[in-house]
Every structure is written in C-alpha cells, then in structure tokens.
Design a protein around this motif. Structure first.
Motif, mmCIF file in Angstrom:
data_model
loop_
_atom_site.group_PDB
_atom_site.id
_atom_site.type_symbol
_atom_site.label_atom_id
_atom_site.label_comp_id
_atom_site.label_asym_id
_atom_site.label_seq_id
_atom_site.Cartn_x
_atom_site.Cartn_y
_atom_site.Cartn_z
ATOM 1 N N GLY A 128 0.817 -1.206 0.000
ATOM 2 C CA GLY A 128 0.000 0.000 0.000
ATOM 3 C C GLY A 128 0.847 1.251 0.000
ATOM 4 N N ILE A 129 0.226 2.359 0.375
ATOM 5 C CA ILE A 129 0.901 3.653 0.423
ATOM 6 C C ILE A 129 1.236 3.981 1.870
ATOM 7 C CG2 ILE A 129 0.698 6.107 -0.115
ATOM 8 C CD1 ILE A 129 -1.437 5.345 -2.186
ATOM 9 N N TYR A 130 2.457 4.397 2.109
ATOM 10 C CA TYR A 130 2.914 4.760 3.452
ATOM 11 C C TYR A 130 3.290 6.243 3.485
ATOM 12 C CZ TYR A 130 3.199 -0.179 4.798
ATOM 13 O OH TYR A 130 2.898 -1.486 5.096
ATOM 14 N N ASP A 131 3.323 6.790 4.688
ATOM 15 C CA ASP A 131 3.695 8.195 4.824
ATOM 16 C C ASP A 131 5.186 8.414 4.592
ATOM 17 O OD1 ASP A 131 4.498 6.916 7.130
ATOM 18 O OD2 ASP A 131 3.897 8.547 8.479
ATOM 19 N N LYS A 132 5.967 7.321 4.695
ATOM 20 C CA LYS A 132 7.386 7.344 4.350
ATOM 21 C C LYS A 132 7.824 5.925 4.011
ATOM 22 C CE LYS A 132 8.154 7.806 9.314
ATOM 23 N NZ LYS A 132 8.734 8.664 10.356
ATOM 24 N N ASP A 133 9.014 5.774 3.531
ATOM 25 C CA ASP A 133 9.489 4.489 3.036
ATOM 26 C C ASP A 133 9.502 3.445 4.164
ATOM 27 O OD1 ASP A 133 10.768 2.330 1.900
ATOM 28 O OD2 ASP A 133 12.325 3.518 0.920
ATOM 29 N N PRO A 134 8.649 2.414 4.084
ATOM 30 C CA PRO A 134 8.599 1.416 5.163
ATOM 31 C C PRO A 134 9.840 0.529 5.213
ATOM 32 C CG PRO A 134 7.177 0.768 3.345
ATOM 33 C CD PRO A 134 7.665 2.146 3.029
ATOM 34 N N VAL A 135 10.599 0.500 4.132
ATOM 35 C CA VAL A 135 11.835 -0.286 4.126
ATOM 36 C C VAL A 135 12.900 0.399 4.990
ATOM 37 C CG1 VAL A 135 13.679 -1.225 2.682
ATOM 38 C CG2 VAL A 135 11.319 -1.247 1.854
ATOM 39 N N LYS A 136 12.881 1.727 4.981
ATOM 40 C CA LYS A 136 13.892 2.497 5.714
ATOM 41 C C LYS A 136 13.434 2.904 7.117
ATOM 42 C CE LYS A 136 15.827 4.515 1.483
ATOM 43 N NZ LYS A 136 16.077 5.788 0.745
ATOM 44 N N PHE A 137 12.120 3.025 7.307
ATOM 45 C CA PHE A 137 11.607 3.546 8.576
ATOM 46 C C PHE A 137 10.622 2.560 9.209
ATOM 47 C CE2 PHE A 137 12.665 7.165 5.867
ATOM 48 C CZ PHE A 137 13.498 7.910 6.701
ATOM 49 N N ASP A 138 10.942 2.090 10.394
ATOM 50 C CA ASP A 138 10.077 1.128 11.090
ATOM 51 C C ASP A 138 8.752 1.749 11.538
ATOM 52 O OD1 ASP A 138 11.976 -0.853 10.805
ATOM 53 O OD2 ASP A 138 12.916 -0.457 12.753
ATOM 54 N N ASP A 139 8.744 3.074 11.710
ATOM 55 C CA ASP A 139 7.526 3.729 12.186
ATOM 56 C C ASP A 139 6.652 4.257 11.046
ATOM 57 O OD1 ASP A 139 9.318 5.681 11.418
ATOM 58 O OD2 ASP A 139 8.820 7.059 13.052
#
Length: 245
Positions: A173-184
């Motif tokens: 889906g769409i995340y507020d920031k890159d989920p690969v780089k940011f756990d939150d």
C-alpha cells in the motif's frame, strides 16, 4: 466490496488495468528479465483472468533502460525516452510469451508502430480484444517523450473504460514514508487524489494522479510480491491502499 459465493468470488471490477514497473520483472537481479519472476507475475494475472475479469497491462522499462536516467548522464532526453519506450516493448513481449504458455490469449499493442512484433494502438480494436477476454499489454508508453508509463497507464485505463487501476509495488500500500527504511512508517487504508499530490506520496507521478482524479478512476496500490495478492483483492481480501476522491 464484492459478492462472494462459496464456490468462487464474483469480482466487483469487470475490467481493470494492472500497472507494474519494469524493475518488478528483475527478481533479485540488478538488470534485465528474470524468467521465473515473469512467470510468477503472469500466473497472478492468469488467476484474475480466470475469474472472468478483463485485464489490460502497462509495464515500465526501467529494468532495461530508463529514459530519465539516460538523460541525466548526458543523453538527449527525447532520444533517451524513445529508448525507454523500446524497453517496455521487450518487457511486454516477455509477459505475452509467459501468459500464452499458460493458455491466456494476449495482445501486445504498441504506441509506436512495429508491425512485425506487435499491433499498433487502435482504441476500438483494443476494446474488442478485451471483450474477447484477451489480455492487452500496452507498450511504448503514450508514444511521446516526457511522459512516464504511469501516465500511459492512467491514459489507457480511461480510454479502455477500466473500472480501476491496480498498481503493483513491493509494499502492501501507500505509506507516509518508506517502510523499508523507517520502522515507524504508517500505511494508509485510503487517501484522496489531492492528498497524494499535496503530500507527494510516491504512488504514481502527478500527471497520472491528476488524470485519474479528473475521471474519478480509483487506484488500488498493493504488493505484487504477495502470492495471490492481485486475485485476493478482487475477492475482497488482502491489504492495500485505495486512492479515490
């Protein structure tokens, strides 16, 4: 979202466009085509085709050549973009071969004429192919430089009267920031077209989002790496983000 029987789900969407990047065909390689990955994606497409859904596809060319990168390295932009369009034709032919090995009739339709290997784009003919349950793979983008395959996907989806664009990515889906780089990183269940533009969410480029918005065409962003994900969403299951007004 859709009616589900005990035997087989009845999809809400009768005609959709699947947009994937060229990089999706690389597998774990750093370049080119990875045949097992191409076959896996073709199997995902077949599983949805078997539901009776009419499917068209747009595939990027970044696994072979990306026009913008070529331009950044000093190549004239128009020439680089045309080279990128040719790369999309190669990917489309590879996907056609994989689908037809599975018994799915497929047509590669190019915005740039190359009659020996694929059909030229004629809208009414393409619609007829879909009505005959053939998968249509639209290649060579819009046929014009400076336009991405995202924009080509939105354009063809509108021309074919598709009910939704399915954007296959590496995340669910769409995340507020890159989920690969940011756990939150936080995933959105749904967002509006305007939110995608104002927050610069990396869904599709601005031209594609605006074209979808102006024609009220939903965009479903899902993970192409999740086995059965494409079919699962049409069956009312799975995780994804919906972009709409």
């Amino acid at each position: 979202m859709l009616d589900v029987t005990e035997d087989q789900p009845t999809p809400a969407y009768k005609r959709v466009l699947l947009k994937i990047s060229g990089e999706a065909l690389m597998g774990d390689q750093g370049y080119g085509l990875h045949p097992p990955t191409v076959q896996r994606i073709a199997n995902e497409v077949k599983s949805v085709h078997d539901l009776g859904v009419e499917i068209c596809m747009v595939i990027g060319g970044g696994n072979i050549f990306r026009g913008l990168s070529g331009s950044a390295q000093g190549m004239e932009r128009t020439t680089a973009d045309y080279m990128g369009m040719l790369a999309t034709v190669m990917n489309a032919l590879a996907m056609q071969s994989a689908l037809e090995e599975m018994g799915v009739f497929t047509r590669v339709i190019s915005a740039i004429r190359m009659d020996e290997v694929c059909e030229p784009y004629i809208r009414r003919r393409a619609v007829r192919h879909l009505e005959k349950k053939r998968v249509c793979i639209f290649a060579a983008g819009t046929g014009n430089p400076y336009f991405t395959t995202d924009t080509a996907g939105a354009l063809r989806a509108n021309e074919m009267a598709c009910e939704a664009i399915f954007k296959g990515t590496k995340v669910d889906g769409i995340y507020d920031k890159d989920p690969v780089k940011f756990d939150d990183a936080v995933r959105y269940d749904s967002v509006t077209y305007d939110e995608c533009l104002t927050k610069r969410l990396k869904v599709m480029d601005a031209s594609a989002i605006a074209l979808a918005r102006d024609n009220n065409l939903p965009i479903i962003v899902f993970s192409l790496d999740e086995p059965g994900g494409f079919r699962g969403i049409l069956a009312g299951e799975g995780t994804y983000t919906r972009v709409q007004g």
